[in-house]
Scaffold this motif. Structure first.
Motif, PDB file in Angstrom:
ATOM      1  N   VAL A 167       0.972  -1.259  -0.093  1.00 44.26           N
ATOM      2  CA  VAL A 167       0.012  -0.202   0.027  1.00 44.26           C
ATOM      3  C   VAL A 167       0.904   1.366   0.037  1.00 44.26           C
ATOM      4  O   VAL A 167       0.729   2.276  -0.841  1.00 44.26           O
ATOM      5  N   LYS A 168       1.845   1.258   0.823  1.00 48.75           N
ATOM      6  CA  LYS A 168       2.493   2.508   0.885  1.00 48.75           C
ATOM      7  C   LYS A 168       3.419   2.499  -0.366  1.00 48.75           C
ATOM      8  O   LYS A 168       3.640   3.825  -0.858  1.00 48.75           O
ATOM      9  N   SER A 169       3.672   1.636  -0.973  1.00 50.82           N
ATOM     10  CA  SER A 169       4.570   1.862  -2.114  1.00 50.82           C
ATOM     11  C   SER A 169       4.097   2.578  -3.233  1.00 50.82           C
ATOM     12  O   SER A 169       4.257   3.419  -4.242  1.00 50.82           O
ATOM     13  N   TRP A 170       2.442   2.213  -3.492  1.00 48.90           N
ATOM     14  CA  TRP A 170       1.680   2.827  -4.284  1.00 48.90           C
ATOM     15  C   TRP A 170       1.321   4.101  -4.081  1.00 48.90           C
ATOM     16  O   TRP A 170       0.667   5.077  -4.830  1.00 48.90           O
ATOM     17  N   LYS A 171       0.937   4.236  -2.526  1.00 46.71           N
ATOM     18  CA  LYS A 171       0.633   5.889  -2.305  1.00 46.71           C
ATOM     19  C   LYS A 171       1.535   6.806  -2.394  1.00 46.71           C
ATOM     20  O   LYS A 171       1.442   7.769  -2.766  1.00 46.71           O
ATOM     21  N   HIS A 172       2.795   6.335  -2.371  1.00 45.29           N
ATOM     22  CA  HIS A 172       4.108   7.250  -2.509  1.00 45.29           C
ATOM     23  C   HIS A 172       4.339   7.218  -4.118  1.00 45.29           C
ATOM     24  O   HIS A 172       5.445   6.744  -4.330  1.00 45.29           O
ATOM     25  N   ASN A 173       3.598   7.710  -4.925  1.00 48.71           N
ATOM     26  CA  ASN A 173       3.807   7.557  -6.441  1.00 48.71           C
ATOM     27  C   ASN A 173       3.968   9.053  -6.811  1.00 48.71           C
ATOM     28  O   ASN A 173       3.500   9.979  -6.393  1.00 48.71           O
ATOM     29  N   ASN A 174       4.550   9.065  -8.147  1.00 48.45           N
ATOM     30  CA  ASN A 174       4.568  10.290  -8.954  1.00 48.45           C
ATOM     31  C   ASN A 174       3.662  10.430 -10.283  1.00 48.45           C
ATOM     32  O   ASN A 174       4.061  10.862 -11.191  1.00 48.45           O
ATOM     33  N   LEU A 175       2.653   9.582 -10.029  1.00 46.55           N
ATOM     34  CA  LEU A 175       1.746   9.570 -11.299  1.00 46.55           C
ATOM     35  C   LEU A 175       0.645  10.728 -11.377  1.00 46.55           C
ATOM     36  O   LEU A 175       0.167  10.753 -12.661  1.00 46.55           O
ATOM     37  N   GLY A 176       0.497  11.376 -10.562  1.00 44.59           N
ATOM     38  CA  GLY A 176      -0.343  12.666 -10.694  1.00 44.59           C
ATOM     39  C   GLY A 176      -1.749  12.038 -10.987  1.00 44.59           C
ATOM     40  O   GLY A 176      -2.357  11.116 -10.418  1.00 44.59           O
ATOM     41  N   PHE A 267      -3.047  -7.846  15.537  1.00 46.88           N
ATOM     42  CA  PHE A 267      -3.201  -7.187  14.197  1.00 46.88           C
ATOM     43  C   PHE A 267      -3.032  -5.476  14.097  1.00 46.88           C
ATOM     44  O   PHE A 267      -2.408  -4.977  13.354  1.00 46.88           O
ATOM     45  N   THR A 268      -4.081  -5.028  14.767  1.00 51.53           N
ATOM     46  CA  THR A 268      -4.266  -3.445  14.835  1.00 51.53           C
ATOM     47  C   THR A 268      -2.949  -2.767  15.280  1.00 51.53           C
ATOM     48  O   THR A 268      -2.402  -1.780  14.667  1.00 51.53           O
ATOM     49  N   SER A 269      -2.365  -3.357  16.131  1.00 57.85           N
ATOM     50  CA  SER A 269      -1.139  -2.638  16.816  1.00 57.85           C
ATOM     51  C   SER A 269       0.037  -2.827  15.935  1.00 57.85           C
ATOM     52  O   SER A 269       0.642  -1.840  15.823  1.00 57.85           O
ATOM     53  N   THR A 270       0.178  -3.826  15.436  1.00 56.28           N
ATOM     54  CA  THR A 270       1.115  -4.115  14.031  1.00 56.28           C
ATOM     55  C   THR A 270       0.912  -3.069  12.937  1.00 56.28           C
ATOM     56  O   THR A 270       1.987  -2.498  12.565  1.00 56.28           O
ATOM     57  N   ILE A 271      -0.326  -3.170  12.353  1.00 56.45           N
ATOM     58  CA  ILE A 271      -0.515  -2.577  11.069  1.00 56.45           C
ATOM     59  C   ILE A 271      -0.392  -1.021  11.499  1.00 56.45           C
ATOM     60  O   ILE A 271       0.034  -0.317  10.763  1.00 56.45           O
ATOM     61  N   ASN A 272      -0.963  -0.421  12.757  1.00 56.68           N
ATOM     62  CA  ASN A 272      -0.802   0.980  13.001  1.00 56.68           C
ATOM     63  C   ASN A 272       0.517   1.357  13.391  1.00 56.68           C
ATOM     64  O   ASN A 272       0.875   2.430  12.722  1.00 56.68           O
ATOM     65  N   LYS A 273       1.375   0.276  13.756  1.00 54.31           N
ATOM     66  CA  LYS A 273       2.792   0.781  14.235  1.00 54.31           C
ATOM     67  C   LYS A 273       3.347   0.972  12.594  1.00 54.31           C
ATOM     68  O   LYS A 273       4.240   1.925  12.633  1.00 54.31           O
ATOM     69  N   MET A 275       2.309   1.769   9.859  1.00 54.83           N
ATOM     70  CA  MET A 275       1.532   3.076   9.208  1.00 54.83           C
ATOM     71  C   MET A 275       1.683   4.207   9.748  1.00 54.83           C
ATOM     72  O   MET A 275       1.659   5.448   9.331  1.00 54.83           O
ATOM     73  N   GLU A 276       2.579   4.323  11.134  1.00 58.35           N
ATOM     74  CA  GLU A 276       2.799   5.512  11.765  1.00 58.35           C
ATOM     75  C   GLU A 276       3.657   6.462  11.165  1.00 58.35           C
ATOM     76  O   GLU A 276       4.642   6.000  10.380  1.00 58.35           O
ATOM     77  N   GLY A 277       3.189   7.690  11.131  1.00 58.91           N
ATOM     78  CA  GLY A 277       4.109   8.817  10.490  1.00 58.91           C
ATOM     79  C   GLY A 277       3.427   8.814   8.889  1.00 58.91           C
ATOM     80  O   GLY A 277       4.426   9.760   8.286  1.00 58.91           O
ATOM     81  N   GLU A 278       2.726   7.935   8.315  1.00 53.47           N
ATOM     82  CA  GLU A 278       2.449   7.986   7.093  1.00 53.47           C
ATOM     83  C   GLU A 278       1.559   9.467   6.790  1.00 53.47           C
ATOM     84  O   GLU A 278       0.930   9.892   7.614  1.00 53.47           O
ATOM     85  N   SER A 279       1.864   9.852   5.332  1.00 58.51           N
ATOM     86  CA  SER A 279       1.174  11.067   5.160  1.00 58.51           C
ATOM     87  C   SER A 279      -0.311  10.854   4.603  1.00 58.51           C
ATOM     88  O   SER A 279      -1.156  11.942   4.205  1.00 58.51           O
TER      89      SER A 279
END
Length: 287
Positions: A167-176, A267-273, A275-279
């Motif tokens: 998810v993070k790889s595709w959210k941080h894209n430069n495709l406009g 599950f929740t604590s691992t995923i949230n950790k 994703m921490e700091g994501e824009s």
């Protein structure tokens, strides 16, 4: 058999040997994108749904293909062996799907006008769907217990790695404006509205009647009954529907029937950790 025995390793990720090869991955990296459209998913997030939807939208609701061509040839995976076999039969703009992380995409994709649609699904439902798929797919390792599978999912010890990394790889894209994001849940809640969004993104001005026709043929029950869409053409040695049906439920929220309170907390604590700091924020509450 273990994941290592059943998989090919590619830039740190494990991919199923049954559908991937050194040659298919080379073919993917050398693939020449043009004005194509590619649906991007982490496995079990709506890939087969998009394989049905995209050709119908691109062909103005013409139903011919969904009744005559298997979905894996109609909308092939970029990274799988089948693409090289059918690529010359695909009409422009071509519809493709991929499980690749963003940084795995070939150079031609970034240099082209190709569009991407990223389908996200609540990871709690992704893991449940994946758990049952591992039970019936002979080319994937046995999932063990749900608790054991949960650990594998969170550690990224499954094919295509960690959900959060994908998810993070595709959210941080430069495709406009060449990329749109949509959720599985959004599509389940109001498929015609989702189809209008996708159609608009692809520059297709489809009538309400055409949207209705596409929605009707892309419903869970309709696809479940179509041999060209339900994977019933795949030999039982590879996909055994007696162990678990490929079209199992197709719902949002089935995770509630599988997670214990302790598993949900883990599950929740691992995923949230991770994703921490994501824009960006995830479109679901994981609690």
């Amino acid at each position: 058999m273990s994941r290592e025995e059943l998989s090919i390793q590619y830039h740190g990720l494990f991919l199923p040997k049954e559908t991937h090869s050194v040659n298919s991955l080379k073919f993917a990296q050398e693939f020449s994108f043009e004005n194509d459209v590619i649906a991007v998913t982490y496995p079990k997030s709506g890939t087969v749904w998009m394989q049905e939807i995209l050709p119908l939208i691109l062909n103005d609701g013409d139903l011919t293909q969904i009744h005559t061509i298997p979905n894996w040839d109609r909308t092939p995976w970029l990274e799988e062996t089948r693409l090289a076999v059918v690529v010359d039969q695909l009409k422009s703009p071509r519809a493709l799907v991929t499980h690749f992380p963003y940084h795995f995409m070939p150079a031609s994709f970034h240099q082209s006008k190709a569009k991407a649609i990223y389908v996200m699904r609540n990871p709690k439902d992704v893991i449940v769907s994946s758990y049952y798929f591992h039970q019936m797919a002979g080319f994937l390792e046995d999932p063990g217990t749900f608790d054991e599978f949960l650990d594998k999912f969170l550690d990224g010890n499954l094919v295509f790695g960690k959900w959060t990394d994908h998810v993070k790889s595709w959210k941080h894209n430069n495709l406009g404006d060449r990329i749109m994001f949509i959720t599985y849940e959004e599509m389940k809640e109001d498929l015609p509205a989702a189809l209008r969004r996708i159609s608009s993104f692809l520059g297709k001005n489809l009538s309400d009647e055409t949207i209705h026709t596409i929605a009707e043929h892309c419903s869970f029950n309709a696809m479940k009954d179509k041999p060209m869409s339900n994977f019933s053409l795949v030999p039982k040695i590879y996909m055994d529907s007696d162990k678990s049906p490929f079209f199992r439920k197709g719902v949002a929220g089935d995770w509630k029937n599988h997670f214990t309170p302790e598993q949900l907390s883990r599950f929740t604590s691992t995923i949230n950790k991770e994703m921490e700091g994501e824009s960006f924020s995830l479109p679901w509450s994981l609690d």
